[in-house]
Design a protein around this motif. Structure first.
Motif, PDB file in Angstrom:
ATOM      1  N   ARG A 131       0.816  -1.214   0.000  1.00  0.00           N
ATOM      2  CA  ARG A 131       0.000   0.000   0.000  1.00  0.00           C
ATOM      3  C   ARG A 131       0.852   1.267   0.000  1.00  0.00           C
ATOM      4  O   ARG A 131       0.319   2.375   0.057  1.00  0.00           O
ATOM      5  CB  ARG A 131      -0.952  -0.003   1.192  1.00  0.00           C
ATOM      6  N   GLY A 132       2.169   1.130  -0.043  1.00  0.00           N
ATOM      7  CA  GLY A 132       3.036   2.293  -0.112  1.00  0.00           C
ATOM      8  C   GLY A 132       3.116   3.083   1.174  1.00  0.00           C
ATOM      9  O   GLY A 132       3.398   4.285   1.160  1.00  0.00           O
ATOM     10  N   VAL A 133       2.902   2.404   2.308  1.00  0.00           N
ATOM     11  CA  VAL A 133       2.966   3.057   3.621  1.00  0.00           C
ATOM     12  C   VAL A 133       4.229   2.577   4.337  1.00  0.00           C
ATOM     13  O   VAL A 133       4.513   1.374   4.373  1.00  0.00           O
ATOM     14  CB  VAL A 133       1.721   2.719   4.478  1.00  0.00           C
ATOM     15  N   ARG A 134       4.972   3.500   4.896  1.00  0.00           N
ATOM     16  CA  ARG A 134       6.173   3.121   5.632  1.00  0.00           C
ATOM     17  C   ARG A 134       5.800   2.293   6.864  1.00  0.00           C
ATOM     18  O   ARG A 134       4.729   2.480   7.444  1.00  0.00           O
ATOM     19  CB  ARG A 134       6.939   4.377   6.056  1.00  0.00           C
ATOM     20  N   PHE A 135       6.702   1.396   7.256  1.00  0.00           N
ATOM     21  CA  PHE A 135       6.457   0.597   8.452  1.00  0.00           C
ATOM     22  C   PHE A 135       7.722   0.514   9.293  1.00  0.00           C
ATOM     23  O   PHE A 135       8.840   0.536   8.776  1.00  0.00           O
ATOM     24  CB  PHE A 135       5.920  -0.800   8.115  1.00  0.00           C
ATOM     25  N   ASP A 136       7.523   0.460  10.597  1.00  0.00           N
ATOM     26  CA  ASP A 136       8.586   0.255  11.570  1.00  0.00           C
ATOM     27  C   ASP A 136       8.377  -1.092  12.243  1.00  0.00           C
ATOM     28  O   ASP A 136       7.248  -1.600  12.329  1.00  0.00           O
ATOM     29  CB  ASP A 136       8.580   1.340  12.647  1.00  0.00           C
ATOM     30  N   VAL A 137       9.472  -1.661  12.750  1.00  0.00           N
ATOM     31  CA  VAL A 137       9.404  -2.926  13.495  1.00  0.00           C
ATOM     32  C   VAL A 137      10.056  -2.712  14.856  1.00  0.00           C
ATOM     33  O   VAL A 137      11.259  -2.432  14.918  1.00  0.00           O
ATOM     34  CB  VAL A 137      10.113  -4.071  12.748  1.00  0.00           C
ATOM     35  N   PRO A 138       9.298  -2.800  15.948  1.00  0.00           N
ATOM     36  CA  PRO A 138       9.920  -2.730  17.276  1.00  0.00           C
ATOM     37  C   PRO A 138      10.519  -4.069  17.680  1.00  0.00           C
ATOM     38  O   PRO A 138       9.986  -5.128  17.345  1.00  0.00           O
ATOM     39  CB  PRO A 138       8.737  -2.357  18.189  1.00  0.00           C
ATOM     40  N   PHE A 139      11.636  -4.015  18.387  1.00  0.00           N
ATOM     41  CA  PHE A 139      12.275  -5.200  18.960  1.00  0.00           C
ATOM     42  C   PHE A 139      12.269  -5.011  20.477  1.00  0.00           C
ATOM     43  O   PHE A 139      13.146  -4.340  21.019  1.00  0.00           O
ATOM     44  CB  PHE A 139      13.710  -5.341  18.451  1.00  0.00           C
ATOM     45  N   PRO A 140      11.291  -5.584  21.191  1.00  0.00           N
ATOM     46  CA  PRO A 140      11.209  -5.391  22.649  1.00  0.00           C
ATOM     47  C   PRO A 140      12.177  -6.310  23.391  1.00  0.00           C
ATOM     48  O   PRO A 140      11.819  -7.013  24.319  1.00  0.00           O
ATOM     49  CB  PRO A 140       9.747  -5.735  22.975  1.00  0.00           C
ATOM     50  N   ASN A 141      13.418  -6.295  22.971  1.00  0.00           N
ATOM     51  CA  ASN A 141      14.454  -7.196  23.487  1.00  0.00           C
ATOM     52  C   ASN A 141      15.784  -6.712  22.920  1.00  0.00           C
ATOM     53  O   ASN A 141      15.884  -5.568  22.473  1.00  0.00           O
ATOM     54  CB  ASN A 141      14.173  -8.658  23.070  1.00  0.00           C
ATOM     55  N   THR A 142      16.784  -7.557  22.936  1.00  0.00           N
ATOM     56  CA  THR A 142      18.026  -7.241  22.241  1.00  0.00           C
ATOM     57  C   THR A 142      17.810  -7.426  20.738  1.00  0.00           C
ATOM     58  O   THR A 142      16.779  -7.943  20.305  1.00  0.00           O
ATOM     59  CB  THR A 142      19.167  -8.138  22.738  1.00  0.00           C
ATOM     60  N   TYR A 143      18.796  -7.017  19.941  1.00  0.00           N
ATOM     61  CA  TYR A 143      18.618  -7.101  18.489  1.00  0.00           C
ATOM     62  C   TYR A 143      18.785  -8.544  18.039  1.00  0.00           C
ATOM     63  O   TYR A 143      19.812  -9.180  18.299  1.00  0.00           O
ATOM     64  CB  TYR A 143      19.619  -6.204  17.770  1.00  0.00           C
ATOM     65  N   ARG A 218      21.788   0.376  24.324  1.00  0.00           N
ATOM     66  CA  ARG A 218      22.927  -0.119  23.555  1.00  0.00           C
ATOM     67  C   ARG A 218      23.951  -0.780  24.477  1.00  0.00           C
ATOM     68  O   ARG A 218      24.581  -1.778  24.131  1.00  0.00           O
ATOM     69  CB  ARG A 218      23.573   1.036  22.787  1.00  0.00           C
ATOM     70  N   GLU A 219      24.123  -0.227  25.685  1.00  0.00           N
ATOM     71  CA  GLU A 219      25.096  -0.774  26.628  1.00  0.00           C
ATOM     72  C   GLU A 219      24.657  -2.104  27.210  1.00  0.00           C
ATOM     73  O   GLU A 219      25.479  -2.857  27.738  1.00  0.00           O
ATOM     74  CB  GLU A 219      25.368   0.222  27.759  1.00  0.00           C
ATOM     75  N   PHE A 220      23.358  -2.409  27.156  1.00  0.00           N
ATOM     76  CA  PHE A 220      22.912  -3.729  27.606  1.00  0.00           C
ATOM     77  C   PHE A 220      23.179  -4.771  26.534  1.00  0.00           C
ATOM     78  O   PHE A 220      23.599  -5.893  26.827  1.00  0.00           O
ATOM     79  CB  PHE A 220      21.415  -3.709  27.943  1.00  0.00           C
ATOM     80  N   ASP A 221      22.960  -4.418  25.283  1.00  0.00           N
ATOM     81  CA  ASP A 221      23.213  -5.342  24.184  1.00  0.00           C
ATOM     82  C   ASP A 221      24.715  -5.448  23.955  1.00  0.00           C
ATOM     83  O   ASP A 221      25.503  -4.652  24.468  1.00  0.00           O
ATOM     84  CB  ASP A 221      22.516  -4.839  22.920  1.00  0.00           C
ATOM     85  N   PHE A 222      25.122  -6.425  23.175  1.00  0.00           N
ATOM     86  CA  PHE A 222      26.526  -6.537  22.793  1.00  0.00           C
ATOM     87  C   PHE A 222      26.800  -5.627  21.603  1.00  0.00           C
ATOM     88  O   PHE A 222      25.926  -5.417  20.749  1.00  0.00           O
ATOM     89  CB  PHE A 222      26.876  -7.982  22.440  1.00  0.00           C
ATOM     90  N   PRO A 223      28.012  -5.069  21.496  1.00  0.00           N
ATOM     91  CA  PRO A 223      28.327  -4.184  20.369  1.00  0.00           C
ATOM     92  C   PRO A 223      28.407  -4.950  19.058  1.00  0.00           C
ATOM     93  O   PRO A 223      28.860  -6.095  19.018  1.00  0.00           O
ATOM     94  CB  PRO A 223      29.687  -3.587  20.759  1.00  0.00           C
ATOM     95  N   ALA A 224      27.940  -4.313  17.977  1.00  0.00           N
ATOM     96  CA  ALA A 224      27.956  -4.937  16.654  1.00  0.00           C
ATOM     97  C   ALA A 224      27.836  -3.855  15.597  1.00  0.00           C
ATOM     98  O   ALA A 224      27.557  -2.698  15.905  1.00  0.00           O
ATOM     99  CB  ALA A 224      26.812  -5.939  16.527  1.00  0.00           C
ATOM    100  N   GLN A 225      28.046  -4.246  14.356  1.00  0.00           N
ATOM    101  CA  GLN A 225      27.944  -3.316  13.235  1.00  0.00           C
ATOM    102  C   GLN A 225      26.495  -3.284  12.751  1.00  0.00           C
ATOM    103  O   GLN A 225      26.063  -4.121  11.963  1.00  0.00           O
ATOM    104  CB  GLN A 225      28.886  -3.746  12.113  1.00  0.00           C
ATOM    105  N   MET A 226      25.741  -2.306  13.236  1.00  0.00           N
ATOM    106  CA  MET A 226      24.317  -2.244  12.970  1.00  0.00           C
ATOM    107  C   MET A 226      24.003  -1.570  11.638  1.00  0.00           C
ATOM    108  O   MET A 226      24.665  -0.604  11.252  1.00  0.00           O
ATOM    109  CB  MET A 226      23.611  -1.477  14.096  1.00  0.00           C
ATOM    110  N   PRO A 227      22.965  -2.042  10.936  1.00  0.00           N
ATOM    111  CA  PRO A 227      22.493  -1.330   9.742  1.00  0.00           C
ATOM    112  C   PRO A 227      22.037   0.083  10.099  1.00  0.00           C
ATOM    113  O   PRO A 227      21.681   0.372  11.250  1.00  0.00           O
ATOM    114  CB  PRO A 227      21.316  -2.195   9.268  1.00  0.00           C
ATOM    115  N   GLU A 228      22.019   0.954   9.110  1.00  0.00           N
ATOM    116  CA  GLU A 228      21.713   2.368   9.340  1.00  0.00           C
ATOM    117  C   GLU A 228      20.313   2.571   9.901  1.00  0.00           C
ATOM    118  O   GLU A 228      20.065   3.533  10.629  1.00  0.00           O
ATOM    119  CB  GLU A 228      21.874   3.127   8.013  1.00  0.00           C
TER     120      GLU A 228
END
Length: 423
Positions: A131-143, A218-228
């Protein structure tokens, strides 16, 4: 402030529901128009947010959080490959056409500026894109998605630190992606139905989101190379609406230990009984909250342990000296925010990942869910006796509170003029 219209397409994932619906409540309180497509099991929680509600009609519509209403019984899986089949058939790809049809109908009715899709609602993502509508995805946890530097999800692994562990990560990632990609053909068949080009890999659909909103620090999760398009926006620390009852501390001066395993059924009764029996050996006051999926009457408690269906953890935690939990992200971050050390007994899903992040920072101890009563008692006593656990929990908790109060979560959702839809 510009008033927006939001559509949330949510699936009852247990611990994912309270933070997702708190986002809804905050948007409503800021004057936005919000509609939530949700299952019957979530209706009271949606009503408490003040948002409008639409039911899933062709998609699965779970009646309750009781085990008999579960779409699949992941606690009975005998091996990881069986679990992958269950997830694809009953959670991600099997119901995706229904999620897509219902979400398209809702988009046409609501005309939202943004669709916020549960990670489980892949069909809703297809509908929004169609439908051409932007969407977001929440992650209620670590990535959870594969990225360079992050250990494979749901296994409780530390980050790679040498050739062998980097090889471990490459092999595990290759094996797991092969399993997920078994759903690509069906996903592409659905995308073709809506005039969309095929994707190469299963998670490509999720990566088409405008934003991935990671509801932790971010400090709770482990460091990584995240997408933009990934944003760490802080945890949601509010109690779920079903737990906003009154609570009075039990009498006595002994250390208080909060026990909370899961808000969904994960065959946790035997483990929970061993925890209660372990607390019976200790000079503590135990408070056990079973959540909506487990009847407190199925448990036997000694005089020093109180068992209730629900109580607000925000009221209990200031009195608590330790928390015993399955390692769900919501319980973990609320415990840390209160500066309370954790004994984690992971049952599955993302819980081993949360547990390893706690123990790696010195803020708690991780044991097997099958641990004996004696081991649980000894680990609990160690948390109470060794102040370094509390010190570490307070340090990490201060960061979690800072990020939760930052306002970045709502700012990202309101900033729709930035970051167009991904193609």
């Amino acid at each position: 402030m510009t008033t927006r219209t939001y559509l949330f397409a949510l699936v009852d994932g247990g611990g994912t529901v309270p933070p997702e619906l708190r986002i809804v409540r905050r948007l409503v309180e800021r004057g936005h128009h919000v509609t939530v497509i949700a299952e019957a099991s979530m209706i009271p929680d949606v009503a408490a947010t003040g948002a409008d509600h639409l039911p899933w009609t062709t998609a699965p519509n779970r009646a309750s959080r009781l085990p008999e209403d579960a779409y699949y019984r992941d606690w009975e899986c005998r091996n990881p490959f069986e679990l992958f089949r269950m997830l694809l058939d009953h959670q991600f790809i099997g119901p995706a056409p229904g999620y897509a049809r219902d979400t398209v109908a809702a988009i046409d009715t609501v005309q939202p500026d943004l669709v916020v899709c549960s990670f489980f609602a892949v069909g809703a993502m297809v509908a929004a894109q169609a439908r051409g509508v932007r969407f977001d995805v929440p992650f209620p946890n670590t990535y959870l998605l594969p990225v360079d530097g992050m250990p494979p999800a749901c296994l409780g692994l530390m980050p790679a630190h040498g050739p062998l562990t980097r090889l471990r990560d490459r092999i595990v990632r290759r094996v797991t992606l092969r399993q997920w990609n078994k759903g690509v053909a069906r996903l592409n068949a659905l995308r073709e139905t809506y005039g969309l080009p095929p994707v190469a890999e299963f998670f490509d659909q999720v990566h088409l989101a405008r934003r991935h909103l990671v509801l932790t620090s971010r400090e709770f999760d482990f460091p990584a190379q995240m997408p933009e398009h990934v944003r760490y926006v802080g945890a949601v620390l509010d109690d779920p609406d079903w737990a906003t009852t009154t609570w009075t501390p039990p009498a006595g001066d002994e250390p208080l230990v909060l026990v909370a395993l899961s808000s969904t059924f994960q065959d946790q009764t035997a483990c929970l009984q061993r925890v209660i029996d372990a607390l019976a050996e200790l000079p503590v006051r135990g408070v056990v909250t079973t959540g909506p999926a487990l009847d407190p009457s199925t448990l036997t408690a000694p005089d020093n342990v109180t068992v209730v269906a629900a109580a607000p953890h925000s009221a209990i935690l200031p009195h608590a000296s330790a928390v015993i939990t399955h390692g769900g992200h919501g319980t973990v971050v609320r415990a840390l925010a209160a500066g309370t050390p954790i004994l984690a007994l992971p049952h599955g899903r993302d819980q081993p990942d949360n547990a390893i992040r706690v123990s790696a920072r010195g803020a708690g101890i991780t044991l097997s869910r099958k641990s004996s009563q004696r081991k649980i008692a000894d680990a609990t006593q160690r948390l109470l006796d060794d102040p370094t656990f509390t010190d570490a929990a307070r340090r990490l908790g201060a960061v979690i509170v800072r990020d939760a109060d930052s306002g970045e979560l709502i700012a990202e959702l309101e900033a729709l003029e930035f970051g167009g839809a991904r193609t």
